[in-house]
Design a protein around this motif. Structure first.
Motif, PDB file in Angstrom:
ATOM      1  N   LEU A 258       0.815  -1.221   0.000  1.00  0.00           N
ATOM      2  CA  LEU A 258       0.000   0.000   0.000  1.00  0.00           C
ATOM      3  C   LEU A 258       0.846   1.268   0.000  1.00  0.00           C
ATOM      4  CD1 LEU A 258      -2.786  -1.098   2.496  1.00  0.00           C
ATOM      5  CD2 LEU A 258      -3.070  -0.656   0.065  1.00  0.00           C
ATOM      6  N   ARG A 259       2.164   1.139  -0.143  1.00  0.00           N
ATOM      7  CA  ARG A 259       3.017   2.325  -0.150  1.00  0.00           C
ATOM      8  C   ARG A 259       2.728   3.198  -1.350  1.00  0.00           C
ATOM      9  NH1 ARG A 259       8.230  -0.866   2.096  1.00  0.00           N
ATOM     10  NH2 ARG A 259       7.557  -0.879   4.279  1.00  0.00           N
ATOM     11  N   TYR A 260       3.198   4.433  -1.267  1.00  0.00           N
ATOM     12  CA  TYR A 260       2.814   5.435  -2.258  1.00  0.00           C
ATOM     13  C   TYR A 260       3.257   5.057  -3.669  1.00  0.00           C
ATOM     14  CZ  TYR A 260       2.169   9.739  -4.761  1.00  0.00           C
ATOM     15  OH  TYR A 260       1.762  10.664  -5.681  1.00  0.00           O
ATOM     16  N   VAL A 261       2.326   5.153  -4.584  1.00  0.00           N
ATOM     17  CA  VAL A 261       2.572   5.087  -6.024  1.00  0.00           C
ATOM     18  C   VAL A 261       1.719   6.177  -6.649  1.00  0.00           C
ATOM     19  CG1 VAL A 261       3.115   2.620  -6.129  1.00  0.00           C
ATOM     20  CG2 VAL A 261       0.731   3.370  -6.305  1.00  0.00           C
ATOM     21  N   LYS A 262       2.013   6.510  -7.881  1.00  0.00           N
ATOM     22  CA  LYS A 262       1.219   7.521  -8.557  1.00  0.00           C
ATOM     23  C   LYS A 262      -0.243   7.074  -8.595  1.00  0.00           C
ATOM     24  CE  LYS A 262       1.014  10.365 -12.716  1.00  0.00           C
ATOM     25  NZ  LYS A 262       1.618  10.641 -14.049  1.00  0.00           N
ATOM     26  N   GLY A 263      -1.132   7.959  -8.180  1.00  0.00           N
ATOM     27  CA  GLY A 263      -2.537   7.616  -8.112  1.00  0.00           C
ATOM     28  C   GLY A 263      -2.918   6.925  -6.814  1.00  0.00           C
ATOM     29  N   TRP A 264      -2.083   7.098  -5.764  1.00  0.00           N
ATOM     30  CA  TRP A 264      -2.340   6.489  -4.455  1.00  0.00           C
ATOM     31  C   TRP A 264      -3.710   6.908  -3.937  1.00  0.00           C
ATOM     32  CZ3 TRP A 264      -3.128   7.932   0.665  1.00  0.00           C
ATOM     33  CH2 TRP A 264      -2.870   6.940   1.636  1.00  0.00           C
ATOM     34  N   PRO A 265      -4.416   6.013  -3.205  1.00  0.00           N
ATOM     35  CA  PRO A 265      -4.037   4.654  -2.824  1.00  0.00           C
ATOM     36  C   PRO A 265      -4.359   3.632  -3.911  1.00  0.00           C
ATOM     37  CG  PRO A 265      -6.113   5.241  -1.778  1.00  0.00           C
ATOM     38  CD  PRO A 265      -5.659   6.468  -2.527  1.00  0.00           C
ATOM     39  N   PRO A 266      -3.601   2.533  -3.948  1.00  0.00           N
ATOM     40  CA  PRO A 266      -3.823   1.559  -5.016  1.00  0.00           C
ATOM     41  C   PRO A 266      -5.070   0.695  -4.803  1.00  0.00           C
ATOM     42  CG  PRO A 266      -2.065   0.816  -3.561  1.00  0.00           C
ATOM     43  CD  PRO A 266      -2.427   2.205  -3.119  1.00  0.00           C
TER      44      PRO A 266
END
Length: 361
Positions: free
Chosen positions: A303-311
């Protein structure tokens, strides 16, 4: 000899405006001096040249404003000083951490964000220099061709090895814009070594900043740069004019629990200049930084940050881990815990995912 190409020669012969970006450092001074001599040889009119300096406020060496003015006077060009309207470099660091705390409190970010710029996030350059100088030149010389003369050298760092002699700059004047403004960047010192630069200063009697002459720094930037070597940080901390800034930045470290550089606390550079109270606060901040890193490492990695968080939505067990990790970090910074348990965390993720879905429509 300074590097030049057909694009810059054509601009000079058409009488473009040349804006010499001066920082007070050796590279911008030497490149401006050499470029001016070359422009004279090309017959470029001297009254279409200007020096420009982006003032970083409290983050600068105290002597830098006077130094930049002396350089412009030595070069024989008028000086324009610009600055970020929303505050200086120190204010930007403070604003970033305040924003980071607000976002963390609202569970808009997974990890607490620290105050400092970095090698990959150089808003010190982008927001306080480029985004201030570029719009000012585009506004002031609307409808003209403007050449920004910048003292970049390829041997400064791996990221600069592909620096061209010149480039078209569309950031503040798109090609084909209605006003007809055209902007270029020119890097006359691109092929020089540091020895070449110091040699030009010596041969032509160009002024050198006290950072080099008295304190033996290898570079000039902010008095304390997030990319500086241990040697340069210690040299800056030895300058009495930098004492107040040093203590202020260490106080930000203590308050934020984030070290000035990823592997170095500014407080450790010259602790002899710090009060016993501030040293105690730094010791506590270092312990809290260790706690924060351990707590955040225990959060679900998927669940760590990625573009468009949250996944995605966390499971009940994952949400419980998130709530447990956040609680002490929020407490360290005196922030309220709006999502104290798994159910509250899941409800917040549901809201965030709904907003994400709405934006993607």
């Amino acid at each position: 000899m300074p590097a030049i190409d057909d694009r810059v020669i054509a601009a000079a012969r058409r009488g473009a405006w040349f804006a010499f970006n001066l920082s007070g450092g050796k590279d911008s001074t030497a490149s401006a001096h050499a470029a001016i001599a070359l422009l004279d040889a090309l017959g470029h009119p001297r009254d279409r040249r200007i020096a420009i300096h982006a003032d970083l406020g409290r983050a600068e060496w105290r002597s830098t404003p006077a130094m930049v003015a002396a350089i412009a006077d030595r070069l024989g060009i008028p000086m324009l000083v610009v600055s970020r309207s929303a505050g200086d470099m120190v204010s930007r660091w403070e604003q970033r951490f305040l924003s980071g705390k607000h976002r963390y409190e609202a569970l808009e970010t997974y990890n607490l964000i620290g105050p400092w710029s970095s090698a990959s996030l150089r808003f010190c350059t982008s927001e306080l220099k480029v985004q201030v100088i570029g719009p000012e030149l585009a506004r002031r010389y609307r409808g003209e061709t403007v050449v920004s003369v910048i003292g970049l050298r390829r041997d400064e760092s791996p990221s600069r090895r592909s620096t061209p002699v010149s480039r078209v700059d569309e950031r503040f004047a798109k090609l084909g814009n209605a006003a007809g403004t055209r902007m270029l960047s020119w890097h006359p010192a691109v092929d020089w070594s540091a020895d070449d630069v110091f040699g030009i200063h010596e041969r032509h009697g160009l002024p050198l900043h006290e950072a080099y002459v008295q304190y033996r720094t290898t570079r000039l930037s902010c008095a304390f740069c997030v990319l500086a070597s241990a040697h340069d940080l210690a040299a800056s901390a030895a300058a009495p004019g930098n004492f107040d800034l040093y203590r202020h930045l260490v106080a930000i470290e203590a308050d934020s629990t984030f070290s000035f550089q990823p592997q170095r606390w500014l407080a450790d550079v010259s602790p002899q200049w710090l009060s016993a109270g501030l040293l105690h606060e730094v010791t506590r901040a270092k312990l809290r930084a260790q706690d924060r890193r351990a707590l955040e490492a225990a959060m679900p990695p998927q669940l760590r940050y990625v573009k468009g968080w949250p996944p995605r939505m966390p499971s009940l067990a994952e949400a419980s881990l998130i709530a447990k990790a956040r609680a002490p970090i929020l407490a360290h910074h005196g922030l309220p815990d709006h999502f104290p348990d798994a159910a509250a965390v899941q409800a917040r993720f549901a809201d965030l995912l709904a907003v994400k879905a709405e934006r993607s429509r």
